[in-house]
Design an enzyme around this catalytic site. Structure first.
Site, mmCIF file in Angstrom:
data_model
loop_
_atom_site.group_PDB
_atom_site.id
_atom_site.type_symbol
_atom_site.label_atom_id
_atom_site.label_comp_id
_atom_site.label_asym_id
_atom_site.label_seq_id
_atom_site.Cartn_x
_atom_site.Cartn_y
_atom_site.Cartn_z
ATOM 1 N N ASP A 51 70.371 65.502 79.131
ATOM 2 C CA ASP A 51 69.700 65.008 77.936
ATOM 3 C C ASP A 51 70.112 63.554 77.771
ATOM 4 O O ASP A 51 71.285 63.263 77.541
ATOM 5 C CB ASP A 51 70.098 65.838 76.718
ATOM 6 C CG ASP A 51 69.295 65.505 75.468
ATOM 7 O OD1 ASP A 51 68.731 64.401 75.391
ATOM 8 O OD2 ASP A 51 69.240 66.357 74.560
ATOM 9 N N ARG A 58 68.886 61.384 75.498
ATOM 10 C CA ARG A 58 68.507 60.821 74.203
ATOM 11 C C ARG A 58 69.701 60.231 73.462
ATOM 12 O O ARG A 58 70.782 60.794 73.460
ATOM 13 C CB ARG A 58 67.838 61.893 73.340
ATOM 14 C CG ARG A 58 66.471 62.299 73.851
ATOM 15 C CD ARG A 58 65.891 63.436 73.054
ATOM 16 N NE ARG A 58 66.670 64.667 73.227
ATOM 17 C CZ ARG A 58 66.352 65.821 72.636
ATOM 18 N NH1 ARG A 58 65.309 65.881 71.821
ATOM 19 N NH2 ARG A 58 67.092 66.888 72.850
#
Length: 217
Positions: free
Chosen positions: A143, A145
């Site tokens: 991930d 982000r």
């Protein structure tokens, strides 16, 4: 085990400012309608064109309900059932309209790896990998982000404390590290379909999302 990563903006997020705000009436395919005050920004750390949608009595909410929602073209626009993004966005708009707060629409498709790479990851998932394993197999993090821009947007809107509408503990952790106080995290509904049950199970087991599925027990 879910991968940890360094944030670009640990500590109080650097300053950003509202550059424009306009009123936009919203209507979803099921007929639900609301009105959003849509904000654009300047000075965001990643230089992307993120949006904040002020919904309901966002001005009067002491602790606004906030959903940081990562852009998902396939789910939000085309109604893909391989994820739960479209239903989560629809749910968030209604719940935040009722409570007062913001949807932060963040331009970070595919957990930050981009649209084409997300579709490449889908192909690997068709071969048996889960959503996190597929990202890693493509040379990305599980991930990627970073919610620095989300924290900047909230501060530009004068928001220091939020109730977070999310199943994802990483969003709470990052915002707290970036100087936004998360008073409470409340989960979204579970939007399950035959096409996304493995995806939701991976989120629950690999990254501690608050998703109650029989397949994850």
């Amino acid at each position: 085990m879910f991968q940890t990563r360094q944030l670009t903006g640990v500590g109080r997020a650097p300053g950003a400012a509202v550059r424009r705000q306009v009123t936009v009436p919203l209507r979803f395919p099921d007929g639900y309608a609301s009105t959003a005050r849509v904000f654009t920004f300047e000075g965001l750390a990643d230089g992307r064109e993120h949006l904040a949608l002020g919904l309901g009595d966002w001005r009067g909410a002491a602790t606004p309900l906030v959903r940081p929602h990562s852009e998902c073209l396939t789910g939000d626009v085309f109604g893909s059932e391989r994820c739960d993004c479209g239903p989560q966005l629809r749910e968030a708009v209604e719940r935040i309209t009722e409570s007062g707060g913001f949807v932060l629409y963040l331009r970070q498709e595919g957990r930050g790896i981009g649209l084409y790479a997300k579709l490449d990851a889908y192909a690997l998932q068709d071969g048996g990998l889960d959503t996190y394993e597929a990202n890693v197999a493509l040379g990305h993090g599980e991930d990627e982000r970073d919610y620095t821009a989300a924290a900047q947007m909230l501060r530009a809107l004068g928001v220091e404390r939020v109730t977070l509408l999310s199943n994802n503990p990483d969003k709470e952790e990052q915002l707290d590290q970036l100087g936004v106080t998360v008073v409470e995290r409340v989960p979204t509904g579970v939007h399950v379909s035959p096409a996304n049950v493995r995806y939701l199970a991976a989120k629950a087991t690999r990254s501690a999302h608050t998703i109650d599925l029989p397949a994850t027990r």
